[in-house]
Design a protein around this motif. Sequence first.
Motif, PDB file in Angstrom:
ATOM      1  N   LEU A   1      37.014  35.142   2.978  1.00  0.00           N
ATOM      2  CA  LEU A   1      37.564  34.174   3.899  1.00  0.00           C
ATOM      3  C   LEU A   1      39.065  34.105   3.724  1.00  0.00           C
ATOM      4  O   LEU A   1      39.606  34.514   2.703  1.00  0.00           O
ATOM      5  CB  LEU A   1      36.928  32.802   3.681  1.00  0.00           C
ATOM      6  CG  LEU A   1      37.198  32.126   2.340  1.00  0.00           C
ATOM      7  CD1 LEU A   1      37.210  30.630   2.546  1.00  0.00           C
ATOM      8  CD2 LEU A   1      36.122  32.486   1.342  1.00  0.00           C
ATOM      9  N   ALA A   2      39.705  33.566   4.739  1.00  0.00           N
ATOM     10  CA  ALA A   2      41.153  33.371   4.670  1.00  0.00           C
ATOM     11  C   ALA A   2      41.463  32.276   3.652  1.00  0.00           C
ATOM     12  O   ALA A   2      40.642  31.398   3.390  1.00  0.00           O
ATOM     13  CB  ALA A   2      41.689  32.989   6.049  1.00  0.00           C
ATOM     14  N   SER A   3      42.650  32.338   3.086  1.00  0.00           N
ATOM     15  CA  SER A   3      43.021  31.399   2.022  1.00  0.00           C
ATOM     16  C   SER A   3      43.079  29.947   2.498  1.00  0.00           C
ATOM     17  O   SER A   3      42.968  29.036   1.697  1.00  0.00           O
ATOM     18  CB  SER A   3      44.362  31.797   1.419  1.00  0.00           C
ATOM     19  OG  SER A   3      45.369  31.753   2.415  1.00  0.00           O
ATOM     20  N   ASP A   4      43.210  29.729   3.795  1.00  0.00           N
ATOM     21  CA  ASP A   4      43.296  28.354   4.298  1.00  0.00           C
ATOM     22  C   ASP A   4      41.960  27.832   4.830  1.00  0.00           C
ATOM     23  O   ASP A   4      41.913  26.739   5.390  1.00  0.00           O
ATOM     24  CB  ASP A   4      44.372  28.251   5.379  1.00  0.00           C
ATOM     25  CG  ASP A   4      44.066  29.102   6.602  1.00  0.00           C
ATOM     26  OD1 ASP A   4      43.255  30.048   6.499  1.00  0.00           O
ATOM     27  OD2 ASP A   4      44.646  28.824   7.670  1.00  0.00           O
ATOM     28  N   GLU A   5      40.872  28.564   4.625  1.00  0.00           N
ATOM     29  CA  GLU A   5      39.553  28.132   5.090  1.00  0.00           C
ATOM     30  C   GLU A   5      38.754  27.490   3.958  1.00  0.00           C
ATOM     31  O   GLU A   5      38.962  27.803   2.788  1.00  0.00           O
ATOM     32  CB  GLU A   5      38.753  29.321   5.636  1.00  0.00           C
ATOM     33  CG  GLU A   5      39.294  29.885   6.919  1.00  0.00           C
ATOM     34  CD  GLU A   5      38.475  31.056   7.425  1.00  0.00           C
ATOM     35  OE1 GLU A   5      38.470  31.257   8.647  1.00  0.00           O
ATOM     36  OE2 GLU A   5      37.852  31.768   6.623  1.00  0.00           O
ATOM     37  N   VAL A   6      37.855  26.611   4.332  1.00  0.00           N
ATOM     38  CA  VAL A   6      36.953  25.986   3.364  1.00  0.00           C
ATOM     39  C   VAL A   6      35.932  27.022   2.922  1.00  0.00           C
ATOM     40  O   VAL A   6      35.361  27.739   3.756  1.00  0.00           O
ATOM     41  CB  VAL A   6      36.224  24.783   3.997  1.00  0.00           C
ATOM     42  CG1 VAL A   6      35.174  24.226   3.067  1.00  0.00           C
ATOM     43  CG2 VAL A   6      37.229  23.717   4.396  1.00  0.00           C
ATOM     44  N   ASN A   7      35.698  27.121   1.636  1.00  0.00           N
ATOM     45  CA  ASN A   7      34.713  28.068   1.113  1.00  0.00           C
ATOM     46  C   ASN A   7      33.333  27.413   1.170  1.00  0.00           C
ATOM     47  O   ASN A   7      32.924  26.704   0.250  1.00  0.00           O
ATOM     48  CB  ASN A   7      35.072  28.479  -0.317  1.00  0.00           C
ATOM     49  CG  ASN A   7      34.252  29.651  -0.777  1.00  0.00           C
ATOM     50  OD1 ASN A   7      33.095  29.806  -0.401  1.00  0.00           O
ATOM     51  ND2 ASN A   7      34.857  30.494  -1.605  1.00  0.00           N
ATOM     52  N   LEU A   8      32.636  27.637   2.274  1.00  0.00           N
ATOM     53  CA  LEU A   8      31.322  27.026   2.479  1.00  0.00           C
ATOM     54  C   LEU A   8      30.298  27.503   1.463  1.00  0.00           C
ATOM     55  O   LEU A   8      29.446  26.729   1.024  1.00  0.00           O
ATOM     56  CB  LEU A   8      30.817  27.308   3.892  1.00  0.00           C
ATOM     57  CG  LEU A   8      31.491  26.549   5.011  1.00  0.00           C
ATOM     58  CD1 LEU A   8      30.929  26.967   6.353  1.00  0.00           C
ATOM     59  CD2 LEU A   8      31.341  25.065   4.821  1.00  0.00           C
ATOM     60  N   VAL A   9      30.371  28.763   1.085  1.00  0.00           N
ATOM     61  CA  VAL A   9      29.406  29.305   0.126  1.00  0.00           C
ATOM     62  C   VAL A   9      29.514  28.555  -1.200  1.00  0.00           C
ATOM     63  O   VAL A   9      28.510  28.112  -1.767  1.00  0.00           O
ATOM     64  CB  VAL A   9      29.604  30.820  -0.060  1.00  0.00           C
ATOM     65  CG1 VAL A   9      28.688  31.355  -1.140  1.00  0.00           C
ATOM     66  CG2 VAL A   9      29.363  31.546   1.259  1.00  0.00           C
ATOM     67  N   HIS A  10      30.723  28.382  -1.689  1.00  0.00           N
ATOM     68  CA  HIS A  10      30.916  27.639  -2.944  1.00  0.00           C
ATOM     69  C   HIS A  10      30.522  26.176  -2.787  1.00  0.00           C
ATOM     70  O   HIS A  10      30.001  25.568  -3.725  1.00  0.00           O
ATOM     71  CB  HIS A  10      32.357  27.765  -3.429  1.00  0.00           C
ATOM     72  CG  HIS A  10      32.669  29.139  -3.949  1.00  0.00           C
ATOM     73  ND1 HIS A  10      33.787  29.426  -4.675  1.00  0.00           N
ATOM     74  CD2 HIS A  10      32.001  30.321  -3.861  1.00  0.00           C
ATOM     75  CE1 HIS A  10      33.800  30.712  -5.002  1.00  0.00           C
ATOM     76  NE2 HIS A  10      32.729  31.267  -4.507  1.00  0.00           N
ATOM     77  N   ALA A  11      30.758  25.627  -1.614  1.00  0.00           N
ATOM     78  CA  ALA A  11      30.359  24.236  -1.366  1.00  0.00           C
ATOM     79  C   ALA A  11      28.840  24.099  -1.417  1.00  0.00           C
ATOM     80  O   ALA A  11      28.323  23.136  -1.990  1.00  0.00           O
ATOM     81  CB  ALA A  11      30.901  23.763  -0.022  1.00  0.00           C
ATOM     82  N   TRP A  12      28.111  25.071  -0.848  1.00  0.00           N
ATOM     83  CA  TRP A  12      26.638  25.059  -0.938  1.00  0.00           C
ATOM     84  C   TRP A  12      26.199  25.167  -2.393  1.00  0.00           C
ATOM     85  O   TRP A  12      25.296  24.453  -2.836  1.00  0.00           O
ATOM     86  CB  TRP A  12      26.024  26.204  -0.133  1.00  0.00           C
ATOM     87  CG  TRP A  12      25.927  25.969   1.339  1.00  0.00           C
ATOM     88  CD1 TRP A  12      26.519  26.703   2.331  1.00  0.00           C
ATOM     89  CD2 TRP A  12      25.175  24.951   2.016  1.00  0.00           C
ATOM     90  NE1 TRP A  12      26.186  26.185   3.562  1.00  0.00           N
ATOM     91  CE2 TRP A  12      25.360  25.118   3.389  1.00  0.00           C
ATOM     92  CE3 TRP A  12      24.370  23.899   1.570  1.00  0.00           C
ATOM     93  CZ2 TRP A  12      24.768  24.282   4.340  1.00  0.00           C
ATOM     94  CZ3 TRP A  12      23.780  23.071   2.508  1.00  0.00           C
ATOM     95  CH2 TRP A  12      23.974  23.265   3.875  1.00  0.00           C
ATOM     96  N   GLN A  13      26.822  26.076  -3.129  1.00  0.00           N
ATOM     97  CA  GLN A  13      26.460  26.260  -4.539  1.00  0.00           C
ATOM     98  C   GLN A  13      26.711  24.980  -5.333  1.00  0.00           C
ATOM     99  O   GLN A  13      25.886  24.585  -6.158  1.00  0.00           O
ATOM    100  CB  GLN A  13      27.252  27.426  -5.143  1.00  0.00           C
ATOM    101  CG  GLN A  13      26.843  28.774  -4.594  1.00  0.00           C
ATOM    102  CD  GLN A  13      27.830  29.865  -4.966  1.00  0.00           C
ATOM    103  OE1 GLN A  13      29.040  29.666  -4.932  1.00  0.00           O
ATOM    104  NE2 GLN A  13      27.302  31.022  -5.318  1.00  0.00           N
ATOM    105  N   HIS A  14      27.840  24.339  -5.107  1.00  0.00           N
ATOM    106  CA  HIS A  14      28.181  23.109  -5.812  1.00  0.00           C
ATOM    107  C   HIS A  14      27.190  21.996  -5.465  1.00  0.00           C
ATOM    108  O   HIS A  14      26.697  21.300  -6.356  1.00  0.00           O
ATOM    109  CB  HIS A  14      29.613  22.696  -5.466  1.00  0.00           C
ATOM    110  CG  HIS A  14      30.041  21.427  -6.110  1.00  0.00           C
ATOM    111  ND1 HIS A  14      30.352  21.331  -7.453  1.00  0.00           N
ATOM    112  CD2 HIS A  14      30.183  20.174  -5.604  1.00  0.00           C
ATOM    113  CE1 HIS A  14      30.671  20.089  -7.740  1.00  0.00           C
ATOM    114  NE2 HIS A  14      30.573  19.362  -6.638  1.00  0.00           N
TER     115      HIS A  14
END
Length: 129
Positions: A54-67
């Motif tokens: 993902l671009a550096s200014d986007e929310v990392n949804l994958v990490h958010a799901w993992q968290h």
Amino acid sequence: MLNYCLMVTGPAYGNQRSRSALQFSQTLLKCNHRLSMIFFYQDGVLNANSFSTLASDEVNLVHAWQHLAKQNQITLYVCTTAALRRGIIDSTHASLLKKTGENLQPGFELSGLVNLVQMILTCDRFVQF
């Protein structure tokens, strides 16, 4: 307190479904509802692809799901058939398919539709994104 189950059919990037599902999940938990399982199906399995960037200014949804899953003991199931069709494999399937490596994100678990059916039968509310 209700027990919710979610099915996510949208990819992490490209449309709003995965992000909406994540925000809905966070709100459920803040309101003291229970969310025990999330099932990723169709293009939703792309949330579990470790090769996604993902671009550096986007929310990392994958990490958010993992968290979210780790903090709240939520199982993140990924439909095995849909994942394999989209090139997402774990170590077990990699050896069966004679492929090197795997690209299933940690915290996600390949699963059959049996878990989806069990999930639907045990929850009070089922919501699809």
